[in-house]
Design a protein around this motif. Structure first.
Motif, PDB file in Angstrom:
ATOM      1  N   TYR A   1     -45.587  58.696  76.345  1.00 24.90           N
ATOM      2  CA  TYR A   1     -46.181  57.371  76.519  1.00 24.90           C
ATOM      3  C   TYR A   1     -47.653  57.458  76.910  1.00 24.90           C
ATOM      4  N   LEU A   2     -47.981  58.430  77.791  1.00 28.15           N
ATOM      5  CA  LEU A   2     -49.384  58.577  78.177  1.00 28.15           C
ATOM      6  C   LEU A   2     -50.219  58.948  76.960  1.00 28.15           C
ATOM      7  N   GLY A   3     -49.667  59.816  76.106  1.00 30.83           N
ATOM      8  CA  GLY A   3     -50.380  60.191  74.891  1.00 30.83           C
ATOM      9  C   GLY A   3     -50.674  58.967  74.041  1.00 30.83           C
ATOM     10  N   LEU A   4     -49.678  58.106  73.915  1.00 27.95           N
ATOM     11  CA  LEU A   4     -49.850  56.884  73.128  1.00 27.95           C
ATOM     12  C   LEU A   4     -50.952  56.015  73.723  1.00 27.95           C
ATOM     13  N   THR A   5     -50.920  55.846  75.036  1.00 30.17           N
ATOM     14  CA  THR A   5     -51.926  55.012  75.692  1.00 30.17           C
ATOM     15  C   THR A   5     -53.324  55.580  75.482  1.00 30.17           C
ATOM     16  N   LEU A   6     -53.445  56.893  75.663  1.00 28.43           N
ATOM     17  CA  LEU A   6     -54.756  57.517  75.499  1.00 28.43           C
ATOM     18  C   LEU A   6     -55.265  57.346  74.078  1.00 28.43           C
ATOM     19  N   LEU A   7     -54.369  57.543  73.114  1.00 29.95           N
ATOM     20  CA  LEU A   7     -54.779  57.423  71.718  1.00 29.95           C
ATOM     21  C   LEU A   7     -55.187  56.001  71.386  1.00 29.95           C
ATOM     22  N   ALA A   8     -54.424  55.047  71.943  1.00 30.55           N
ATOM     23  CA  ALA A   8     -54.673  53.655  71.592  1.00 30.55           C
ATOM     24  C   ALA A   8     -55.916  53.126  72.299  1.00 30.55           C
ATOM     25  N   SER A   9     -56.164  53.585  73.518  1.00 34.65           N
ATOM     26  CA  SER A   9     -57.207  52.935  74.302  1.00 34.65           C
ATOM     27  C   SER A   9     -58.572  53.616  74.181  1.00 34.65           C
ATOM     28  N   CYS A  10     -58.603  54.941  74.060  1.00 32.96           N
ATOM     29  CA  CYS A  10     -59.889  55.625  74.220  1.00 32.96           C
ATOM     30  C   CYS A  10     -60.687  55.780  72.942  1.00 32.96           C
TER      31      CYS A  10
ATOM     32  N   GLY B   1     -42.208  48.197  78.620  1.00 33.66           N
ATOM     33  CA  GLY B   1     -41.237  47.359  77.933  1.00 33.66           C
ATOM     34  C   GLY B   1     -40.202  48.220  77.242  1.00 33.66           C
ATOM     35  N   ALA B   2     -39.069  47.595  76.894  1.00 34.78           N
ATOM     36  CA  ALA B   2     -37.922  48.369  76.436  1.00 34.78           C
ATOM     37  C   ALA B   2     -37.922  48.618  74.933  1.00 34.78           C
ATOM     38  N   ARG B   3     -39.005  48.257  74.246  1.00 36.17           N
ATOM     39  CA  ARG B   3     -38.964  48.393  72.796  1.00 36.17           C
ATOM     40  C   ARG B   3     -39.378  49.800  72.349  1.00 36.17           C
ATOM     41  N   VAL B   4     -39.132  50.078  71.075  1.00 39.98           N
ATOM     42  CA  VAL B   4     -39.535  51.362  70.494  1.00 39.98           C
ATOM     43  C   VAL B   4     -41.016  51.282  70.146  1.00 39.98           C
ATOM     44  N   TYR B   5     -41.767  52.320  70.468  1.00 45.01           N
ATOM     45  CA  TYR B   5     -43.197  52.349  70.143  1.00 45.01           C
ATOM     46  C   TYR B   5     -43.451  53.265  68.960  1.00 45.01           C
ATOM     47  N   VAL B   6     -44.379  52.857  68.120  1.00 43.46           N
ATOM     48  CA  VAL B   6     -44.721  53.669  66.958  1.00 43.46           C
ATOM     49  C   VAL B   6     -46.068  54.332  67.213  1.00 43.46           C
ATOM     50  N   TYR B   7     -46.139  55.619  66.951  1.00 44.83           N
ATOM     51  CA  TYR B   7     -47.392  56.349  67.132  1.00 44.83           C
ATOM     52  C   TYR B   7     -48.357  56.030  66.002  1.00 44.83           C
ATOM     53  N   PRO B   8     -49.654  55.985  66.305  1.00 43.93           N
ATOM     54  CA  PRO B   8     -50.629  55.779  65.221  1.00 43.93           C
ATOM     55  C   PRO B   8     -50.529  56.925  64.219  1.00 43.93           C
ATOM     56  N   ASP B   9     -50.530  56.600  62.934  1.00 44.05           N
ATOM     57  CA  ASP B   9     -50.235  57.655  61.961  1.00 44.05           C
ATOM     58  C   ASP B   9     -51.481  58.364  61.445  1.00 44.05           C
ATOM     59  N   PHE B  10     -52.707  57.911  61.874  1.00 36.45           N
ATOM     60  CA  PHE B  10     -53.885  58.623  61.380  1.00 36.45           C
ATOM     61  C   PHE B  10     -53.956  60.043  61.950  1.00 36.45           C
ATOM     62  N   LEU B  11     -53.200  60.260  63.042  1.00 30.72           N
ATOM     63  CA  LEU B  11     -53.206  61.574  63.658  1.00 30.72           C
ATOM     64  C   LEU B  11     -52.332  62.553  62.917  1.00 30.72           C
ATOM     65  N   ARG B  12     -51.339  61.987  62.245  1.00 33.33           N
ATOM     66  CA  ARG B  12     -50.333  62.832  61.635  1.00 33.33           C
ATOM     67  C   ARG B  12     -50.944  63.565  60.453  1.00 33.33           C
ATOM     68  N   PRO B  13     -51.050  64.895  60.518  1.00 32.87           N
ATOM     69  CA  PRO B  13     -51.633  65.616  59.393  1.00 32.87           C
ATOM     70  C   PRO B  13     -50.765  65.411  58.161  1.00 32.87           C
ATOM     71  N   ASP B  14     -51.385  65.036  57.026  1.00 41.37           N
ATOM     72  CA  ASP B  14     -50.549  64.680  55.878  1.00 41.37           C
ATOM     73  C   ASP B  14     -50.602  65.706  54.757  1.00 41.37           C
ATOM     74  N   PHE B  15     -51.069  66.933  55.048  1.00 41.36           N
ATOM     75  CA  PHE B  15     -51.036  67.939  53.990  1.00 41.36           C
ATOM     76  C   PHE B  15     -49.656  68.601  53.950  1.00 41.36           C
ATOM     77  N   THR B  16     -49.333  69.202  52.824  1.00 43.52           N
ATOM     78  CA  THR B  16     -48.092  69.967  52.756  1.00 43.52           C
ATOM     79  C   THR B  16     -48.436  71.398  52.363  1.00 43.52           C
ATOM     80  N   VAL B  17     -47.600  72.299  52.780  1.00 41.91           N
ATOM     81  CA  VAL B  17     -47.820  73.710  52.490  1.00 41.91           C
ATOM     82  C   VAL B  17     -46.649  74.189  51.652  1.00 41.91           C
ATOM     83  N   SER B  18     -46.971  74.971  50.622  1.00 37.75           N
ATOM     84  CA  SER B  18     -45.882  75.512  49.812  1.00 37.75           C
ATOM     85  C   SER B  18     -45.508  76.887  50.355  1.00 37.75           C
ATOM     86  N   LEU B  19     -44.261  76.972  50.810  1.00 34.10           N
ATOM     87  CA  LEU B  19     -43.819  78.210  51.443  1.00 34.10           C
ATOM     88  C   LEU B  19     -42.593  78.709  50.692  1.00 34.10           C
TER      89      LEU B  19
END
Lengths: 301, 350
Positions: free
Chosen positions: A48-57, A123-141
């Motif tokens: 949750y702290l990570g979410l707050t930091l990402l959203a606010s700063c 609050g009791a709801r589910v929170y969604v993380y901002p997706d711009f952080l999510r690296p979207d490359f794929t690696v072929s292994l």
């Protein structure tokens, strides 16, 4: 084969997270012989702290994304470490001499307290993380396309584990931590400040746990306030599986549990995934309470 | 003495309370009664024998589902399913507890948490096609007592609190018995208990099975009251609440009743703060362990007539002037032996 590899890598990613959380349990158990039930909730607080930091700063606007992520990781780890430190001061230190089960009840109370504090604040709801952080490359292994985020989680958790391993094995303070785990009274006679070492353990464990919480947020993309219980219980299972009190054991146990769970979900039944983890816990306690690498015997009667 | 007066007053209050309550508050009192029953049954395991068992909701669930299945599939009358629900829960407890009963305090705690989670997941996954998955089972019939149909809250109130009364008497008898003494001895020091010739594993297992039997029967009452049961009613949080009630109570029966009221009744009285109730309980558990680890109301010291008589005689021969009176007074004095037992049973050391 492809499904197997996918499940294996998935299991390693989840297992890396379990291992990071399990390290907190096992280190605390090593020095205090206490199951820190609140550890799972410190992990939630990290997410949750990570979410707050990402959203606010707006860090992502100021820094390139990898650097921003690193900064958030460090801040979350430090903040959660601070909470862990305060928790030990407030809830466990007064009970140091009061019998182990009093401390366990206090830990449960702390867990309930944190879980509900998170619920009241966010609050009791589910929170969604901002997706711009999510690296979207794929690696072929080996002919399998692996999402980059999965590999990053595996690499990050392994780097953190190796760092901790080096710290515990190679530094003087690490040696002091090991000494306190073996015999606090003797360690005190050798001039080690046991209280400081215990505080240190309560900084490192929750710090790693908080970082793991952030990783779950980025990996799965959503968090809720009860997730600490299930991750905490599974990480504890991992710690027992590897041998509680044993740092490499927690790492091995975490990875192993992640893989077992992923394979069970893939090949047996998704719905029974959680039950299988608990079954592993019960079986290991009945068959081999010392765990895979455990040298210390779990006292039996 | 004050405790006796207080107990009698509380009993009288419980008997007449629903006359002054509306249906809603009667319902709340029924819930307090159900939790009190569950906590009394857990008290045998946790309070008397000192076994850290946090999976009591599992046995409660087995009982409730047994009743629900027998009633909806085969139309068994509710009261007939009650002993069966208890027996099923007891059998389940016997099977799962047998291999784990020797584990030490905190390990056992974790395993029992695992069990309650496995039971919940099994119920969710519609095990054997009987439990109805996440929807649970609905349409459970109302219980009948001969020709009297138990429907209203007030009927359930007297049913549940009547059962509480019976449980109090039975568990008090158990506490006074040889069995109860053995359990207390195990709680105080299980190595010493083994040394005294108590078969620790067997007694612990017996306490477990007995507690589970009672929880299973409470499951019947719960299913009958709710007429609908679902896996989420038996989640891990329920176990934690029952556990916390017993820990906070200190292990005496009066303490269990008070603490059940504090946990279930108080949040209803303070509705606007009900979101924060678990927060407060978490805090209370921490503070309690620091300032009053023995709980709100630990059981009084055991008294043994023989010891009292001997000490009374010694006392009266020492004060020859008012021998008879002092002899009587001596029986009331807390003997050193009893004080010691009390101090030891108050401890929670493994």
């Amino acid at each position: 084969m492809e499904q197997f590899l996918q499940q294996l890598l998935n299991g390693l990613a989840v297992g890396g997270i379990y291992a990071l959380v399990a390290l907190g349990y096992t280190m605390v158990y090593g020095v205090l012989k206490l199951i820190n039930f609140a550890h799972g909730d410190l992990f939630t607080i990290g997410a949750y702290l990570g979410l707050t930091l990402l959203a606010s700063c707006n860090l992502a606007g100021l820094l390139p994304i990898p650097l921003a992520m690193l900064a958030v990781f460090v801040m979350v780890a430090l903040l959660v470490a601070l909470i862990g430190f305060l928790l030990e001061r407030a809830a466990y230190r007064p009970l140091r001499d009061a019998g182990r089960l009093s401390a366990v009840v206090s830990a449960l109370g702390a867990s309930i307290f944190f879980q509900n504090a998170v619920m009241l604040v966010y609050g009791a709801r589910v929170y969604v993380y901002p997706d711009f952080l999510r690296p979207d490359f794929t690696v072929s292994l080996m002919g399998v396309n692996v999402p980059g985020v999965r590999l990053l989680v595996i690499v990050a958790s392994i780097v953190l584990m190796l760092g901790l391993w080096a710290f515990i094995q190679r530094t003087r303070i690490g040696a002091a931590v090991r000494a306190v785990a073996i015999d606090p009274a003797a360690a005190r006679l050798m001039g080690i400040n046991v209280d400081k070492i215990i505080s240190l353990v309560f900084l490192i464990g929750p710090g790693l746990g908080g970082a793991a919480g952030l990783m779950v947020g980025i990996y799965y993309g959503q968090i809720d306030f009860t997730m600490g219980w299930s991750y905490g219980l599974k990480a504890f299972t991992a710690a027992i599986l590897g041998g509680i009190g044993n740092i490499p054991g927690a790492m091995l146990g975490g990875l192993l549990l992640g893989v077992i769970e992923a394979l069970a979900a893939g090949y047996v039944a998704m719905a029974w995934k959680d039950a299988i983890a608990f079954l592993v816990l019960i079986l290991i306690l009945i068959i081999r309470p010392t765990g895979i690498l455990g040298e210390r015997t779990a006292d039996k009667l | 003495m004050t405790r006796t007066v207080f107990s009698v007053a509380l009993g009288a209050l419980i008997c007449v309370l629903p006359l002054f309550c509306n249906a809603y508050w009667t319902d709340v009192c029924v819930m307090i009664g159900l939790y009190a029953l569950l906590s009394l049954s857990l008290n045998v395991i946790l309070g008397q024998a000192g076994i850290f068992h946090m999976g009591h909701a599992a046995f409660f669930a087995v009982g409730a589902y047994t009743t629900a299945i027998c009633n909806t599939l085969w139309q068994w009358p509710i009261f007939l399913t009650m002993p069966l629900a208890g027996a099923t829960a007891a059998l389940f407890a016997l099977v799962v507890a047998r291999p784990i009963i020797h584990l030490r305090g905190d390990y056992l705690l974790i395993v029992t948490i695992g069990i309650v989670e496995i039971v919940r997941i099994a119920l969710l996954n519609d095990v054997f096609g009987l439990t109805g998955g996440s929807n649970g089972i609905f349409g459970i019939a109302r219980p009948r007592f001969f020709d009297f149909r138990i429907v209203k809250s007030i009927h359930f109130y007297y049913l549940v609190w009547g059962m509480v009364g019976i449980s109090l008497v039975l568990f008090y008898g158990l506490w006074r018995s040889r069995f109860g003494r053995a359990l207390n001895c195990i709680k105080a020091d299980d190595v010493a208990a083994e040394g005294c010739g108590i078969n620790v594993s067997r007694y612990k297992l017996a306490a477990f099975v007995l507690g589970a039997f009672w929880a299973g029967m409470v499951g019947t009452l719960y299913a009958a009251k709710m007429t609908t049961i679902a896996p989420e009613s038996f989640n891990f949080m329920e176990s934690v609440i029952i556990f916390a009630v017993v820990i906070l109570s200190g292990g005496s029966q009066l303490g269990v009743l008070i603490s059940a009221f504090l946990f279930i009744g108080l949040p209803e009285l303070l509705r606007e703060f009900s979101d924060a109730r678990m927060l407060v309980f978490g805090l209370a558990m921490m503070l309690m362990m620091i300032w009053r680890p023995q709980g709100l109301l630990p059981p009084g010291p055991r008294r043994y007539p023989v010891v009292d008589r001997i000490l009374g005689k010694l006392h009266s021969s020492g004060q020859n002037a008012s021998g008879g009176l002092a002899g009587l007074a001596g029986a009331e004095v807390e003997t050193p032996v009893n004080a010691q037992t009390a101090a030891r049973t108050g401890e929670d050391r493994p």
